[in-house]
Design an enzyme around this catalytic site. Structure first.
Site, PDB file in Angstrom:
ATOM      1  N   GLU A   1       0.809  -1.222   0.000  1.00 60.41           N
ATOM      2  CA  GLU A   1       0.000   0.000   0.000  1.00 60.41           C
ATOM      3  C   GLU A   1       0.842   1.272   0.000  1.00 60.41           C
ATOM      4  OE1 GLU A   1      -0.644  -2.640   1.881  1.00 60.41           O
ATOM      5  OE2 GLU A   1      -2.632  -3.270   1.208  1.00 60.41           O
TER       6      GLU A   1
ATOM      7  N   HIS B   1     -11.129  -4.013   9.371  1.00 67.03           N
ATOM      8  CA  HIS B   1     -11.711  -3.928   8.032  1.00 67.03           C
ATOM      9  C   HIS B   1     -13.013  -3.138   8.021  1.00 67.03           C
ATOM     10  CE1 HIS B   1      -9.016  -7.318   7.184  1.00 67.03           C
ATOM     11  NE2 HIS B   1      -9.300  -7.206   5.910  1.00 67.03           N
TER      12      HIS B   1
END
Ligand SMILES: Cc1ncc(C[n+]2csc(CCOP(=O)(O)OP(=O)(O)O)c2C)c(N)n1
Ligand SMILES: Cc1ncc(C[n+]2csc(CCOP(=O)(O)OP(=O)(O)O)c2C)c(N)n1
Ligand SMILES: [Mg+2]
Ligand SMILES: [Mg+2]
Lengths: 336, 332, 336, 332
Positions: free
Chosen positions: C68, C137
């Site tokens: 990322e 999440h």
């Protein structure tokens, strides 16, 4: 540092006070270790760890590679399994590389594991502007962590608190972040000898007043106190509260003051929008103290810009004594 | 002069009871995953799940020599690791079903199951999240003067995270007792290692950290067990970390949302012929550790345990919603 | 997606609307590329890119490794040098790994370089809870980015806005972050054909009312509208404003409404403390609208906890229609 | 049959005028750094600074074959890269002095000087910050069908950041025209590579990305120029990235706050005998590119340029504090 001096004469700098706290903790508890970039022979970028490597050796004063994510994660893993690491980010800006370990792991592990784990790690973060180091080395990002359940977030304004908060953080079973202001490291002040804990989550009335409440933490406390002094000369009585803890925030102390003065101003160095002042203002505006408010709640925060390099621009981008003074005056005279 | 013992490492090295127990746990893993799948279909589980069917030898053989004092960090695909390290399937299902009796009291779910008592520091929802944490656990062991090792499970996909690099480097520089176990199942979600990773084998990267790296057939129990035996001995001797890469395959999709457009039916079927449980079972029988009936009994035990586990989980109570903020901080 | 259907009949899902925006942009401008994990043949974790790889090929729909920080940095570098990347974080939670590139680089480059550089990158971030994916999440971290000068931060609540905001973001020369709510991807709604830009920084009055202003964005808009409907039945007239943009915030639209209703409530999914509601509340409390307030400003945000796994706990941890309704009732009846 | 040309690569490869210009820029770098130091003492500069004295050959030889269309990303120790890539010292000093005429209009300072027109995408205050950005610039070149290359400067300390790993891996997987140039001066601040990095040479890590990696004497102009020549050719030919490691040394402390407790006087003095400028100058003279007088003239030009630059900077105006939020967003 002079452990022999009588308690009432002891004066240390903010950096010395932090160092003393670390030394006391390391003497008392062999599981306390220090980790960070250049905290060993270099003594830390701001010379906070200074000579601790000579006293405790490289196994307990560990220079890490330039690996903030991994380094913070190692501290988290060590904290999970029996050590109490104090991890220094060289600048708080670099904590951005480690958000995942701080926020997704350290802050959440106890909860995600249903209380079966504990992460007693302390992160130390030199913060703030005023050193001419520009946009990537001058940020005040503490408000972000106020948004993260699981963390405790402190901001000592004095040497005494710097020491007491670090010792309190070490005694806490959960992750604690301590934002230290770079410009305060050399500030001197009275520091009690020995071990003591500054309670986490308690603000402190630093100056009593009747016309307006000014909430300010870290270096802004000192600017606010100076402004209050000047305001007094013109007959404005400002009450100044040292915020000290960003998570949890001490609602009671702030609300009690607002109920008394009817006016609130929050001063902070971070970007104004979504900063510490937003939370405090909103907290007051949704409380019963709302009915005591005689004026809008004023926030004086950092400019809506990265911190600029040019020293005059840099100064202009964060609250200073004169801007605090002027803002308080406007608020009390209701010229907002 | 005695003849050299040419039997596979595991057969030579472990006691028959331990081997039988290993087979049992491999069955338990398989049946647990199937039970999870089935429970999902029945609506007993919400959220996502990442099944490790096909990877049972990697999980079990890796954990063979670990004690409860040794630690593991696991991944989103962590049920197998958890069982291999010693967790009870009942409490795992209870977690999966969001119950108070679950390992995380219903707060964590599949991606966060941990069992601190058996040394499992937990699954992790963040790919690569466990890598530095494992290094920290190994640092604790070293500083506290213990001989414990930490095993860090991670996937091939995780090897491209910066955390991998930082963690392996620190482990090597500080010579920490940690073993990095890459379960290379060929894909990070849909992305093959060929499309994501500049080297063919993850173990090829061990050299960048001056640590031993070995690639083994991850469906061969003995091969994994031997690689781990070597790496654990090295770690306990204070010689530092190792990287072990287990080549394996997940039979199911990445998670429930997988349309499986990135791999062929042939590829999947080919790998299914290399079932790690069947191979291990055959090996145990071939070397006289078990007979057919004994193996069947082991398999049946696993089924019974899983059924009992599901029953326990179903009948457990859910957390009270008044306790939504409990466990955020230590209770004082 | 049916480009032939007459405009007034066109109904797309939120995910389809985003996909249509990407396709329109890619057709019109060869420098637009997509980057992200599993956005190619997999079609994205939430199937937003779906079949775009078939239409535009792997050079323009690039699956990145699970990296990322690096991936976001590649997008920043590409944006600096002539491409217009749309970078998808698979879950907004994972942006934590890339804070350094988003905040230290993308947001600050124009300023640090004195206006000599431009970083036209768009970050797409699936956000929010409700999917049973637990604490790592399910976060709503958009408030953090509201604190970052240099960024623009959007939160579309409808398919129409999802498309128009993405096209507006692409037309913008500065970095834009778009937080998409996972539970909205399947929501259907009218979406105009062709290209159009939803103005960045404008809130939208979605329902007029007189008793209380409810500001809500993303999925909370829909819950607030549903609550408003129920409140109407008991004679409470709620005005509902779709926030749409977190940075900049549309002060005028919100203040105008508060001046009218005298009551403000902000509903958001992120953790209450230091969340979107803190900024909006503080902004109103320091404005001239303060004098129009008949009641404290109420914030209804996420629980002070990581998002729990158990579905009932998960629901209880963020505002729902019934809690919004109850809170509005208390506010209007002044039982806060 | 002609005799083989045994002269150093740079002498063979570059025109005399280019070599003279290179020497001039190396002097410029040295004098710029000294001028910065001096200005700091006089209080003309606030903030910190990271000087590259001793590393001039690395900066200059790396940039020899780059055009203004080729890009570089630089570091906190970036003045040398900036000058080598073509920036004017006057505007650099102006930035350092916080003036509106500076490259960043006084907003950036030493750690952010960039000169987009000459392809310098900027210094960076974040160690490793430029690594993925460079890969992005290379991606642009490839997608836009240009033959430009990007050179990414970084330090030995930066090689332990996760960004290094992620950037190199992506560059390799996508075969991008980027050259990673590690200026290994032995230390990241106070931490030696031996204490921070598991391998001896940073180039040893190239294998983990299946890219060529080479370690050269970074104070030998020709050695660096040749390594770059090879890497640039490879990049322009579409064959992908390379890693070049220049072994060098910084004569000064890390920054102004350095007490220099981590390296010995002997070590520093030893490296000072290997002055890259003196070496290059001697080489040019030995091969008849310049004579003593010519070299002196070059050195004098650099002094004059730096003096003029400081004068320009001093006499420039500072930004208005009313413009503190200007340049945050594009002006509309
Ligand atoms: C930081 C982060 N990025 C992305 C994801 C989404 N994600 C979950 S698992 C996965 C694939 C991981 O691949 P690998 O490491 O090979 O493990 P496997 O699933 O194959 O067991 C991805 C991309 C995540 N959870 N965390
Ligand atoms: C992410 C980050 N971590 C730490 C620092 C502080 N810091 C600035 S330069 C430096 C040392 C860098 O070492 P190296 O990459 O070898 O470059 P050198 O200074 O030797 O040129 C450090 C630790 C930083 N600026 N950014
Ligand atoms: Mg995999
Ligand atoms: Mg260095």
């Amino acid at each position: 540092m002079n452990a022999q001096a009588p308690t009432d004469l002891r004066t240390l700098s903010y950096a010395e006070a932090i160092r003393e706290a670390m030394a006391i903790a390391m003497e008392a508890d062999p599981t306390v270790i220090l980790m960070g970039e250049d905290i060993g022979v270099y003594g830390g970028a701001f010379q906070v760890t200074l000579d601790l490597i000579d006293r405790f050796g490289p196994d307990r004063v560990m220079d890490t590679p330039i690996s903030e994510l991994g380094g913070a994660g190692v501290a988290v893993g060590a904290a999970l399994t029996g050590l109490k690491p104090i991890f220094e980010f060289q600048f708080s800006d670099f904590a951005m590389l480690a958000m995942e370990q701080i926020v997704n792991q350290a802050a959440k592990l106890r909860y995600m594991l249903g209380g079966e784990a504990s992460v007693p790690v302390v992160f130390r973060l030199p913060a703030g502007s005023g050193t001419g180091a520009a946009a990537q080395h001058s940020q005040s990002i503490e408000a972000w962590f106020g948004h993260v359940p699981g963390l405790k977030v402190l901001q000592p304004a004095t040497p005494e608190d710097a020491k007491g908060m670090l010792l309190a953080a070490l005694a806490d079973p959960d992750p604690v972040m301590i934002f230290e202001h770079k410009l305060l490291y050399k500030m001197k002040g009275h520091v009690p000898a020995g071990s003591y804990l500054t309670p986490i989550g308690k603000a402190l009335l630093r100056r009593a007043g009747t016309d307006v409440t000014i909430v300010a933490g870290s270096i802004m406390l000192h600017r606010a106190l100076e402004a209050a002094e000047k305001l007094a000369a013109e007959g404005i009585s400002a009450e100044v509260i040292d915020l000290r803890s960003i998570r949890p925030i001490d609602h009671e102390t702030i609300l009690a003051s607002v109920r008394k003065t009817g006016r609130l101003m929050v001063v902070y160095e971070g970007v104004k929008a979504f900063g510490v002042g937003a939370e405090i203002s909103a907290m007051v505006a949704e409380s019963d103290a709302f009915d005591y408010l005689d004026a809008p709640i004023l926030r004086l925060g950092g400019a809506d810009a990265p911190v600029p390099y040019n020293p005059d621009l840099e100064r202009a981008s964060v609250p200073q004594v004169d801007t605090i003074e002027a803002a308080a005056r406007r608020l009390v005279r209701r010229e907002v | 002069m005695t003849l050299p013992d040419n039997r596979p490492f595991a057969i030579r090295h472990f006691a028959p009871a331990a081997l039988r127990e290993a087979l049992k746990k491999m069955y338990l893993i398989r049946r647990f995953e199937e039970g999870a799948e089935d429970s999902y279909m029945r609506g007993l589980i919400h959220g996502t799940m990442h099944l490790s069917i096909g990877q049972e030898a990697s999980a079990m053989a890796t954990c063979m020599e670990l004690t409860d004092n040794d630690k593991i960090t696991s991944t989103h695909r962590g049920h197998g690791h958890c069982i291999a390290k010693g967790a009870e399937v009942g409490r795992m299902f209870a977690e999966f079903f969001g119950k108070e009796t679950g390992y995380c009291h219903g707060r964590g779910g599949s991606m966060h199951i941990a069992d601190v008592k058996t040394g499992n520091l937990g699954a992790n929802g963040i790919v690569g999240g466990g890598l530095p944490i494992a290094v920290g656990a190994a640092l604790s062991a070293k500083r506290l003067g213990k001989s414990d090792v930490t095993v860090c499970f991670f996937g091939d996909g995780a090897n491209n995270e910066g955390a991998f690099h930082e963690a392996l480097n620190m482990a090597a520089v500080w010579k920490l007792p940690v073993i990095f176990v890459c379960e290379n199942n060929g894909y990070g979600m849909s992305t093959s290692t060929a499309r994501s990773t500049a080297v063919t084998h993850i173990a090829d990267r061990a050299a960048a950290y001056a640590m031993p790296g070995v690639t083994v057939d991850g469906n061969d129990f003995s091969a994994v067990a031997f690689a781990m035996h070597t790496a654990i001995a090295r770690a306990r001797a204070g010689e530092g970390p190792s990287l072990v890469e287990n080549l394996t395959y997940r039979w199911r999709g990445h998670s429930k949302s997988d349309r499986n457009r990135y791999r062929s039916k042939d590829e999947i079927e080919d790998w299914m012929t290399r079932d790690p449980i069947a191979r291990f079972r055959a090996e145990l029988i071939a070397h006289g550790i078990l007979d057919e009936a004994g193996a069947e009994a082991v398999a049946a035990e696993a089924i019974a345990d899983v059924q009992a586990g599901i029953e326990f989980a179903r009948s457990s109570t859910a957390p009270s919603i008044s306790e939504v903020t409990r466990y955020v901080y230590a209770e004082v």
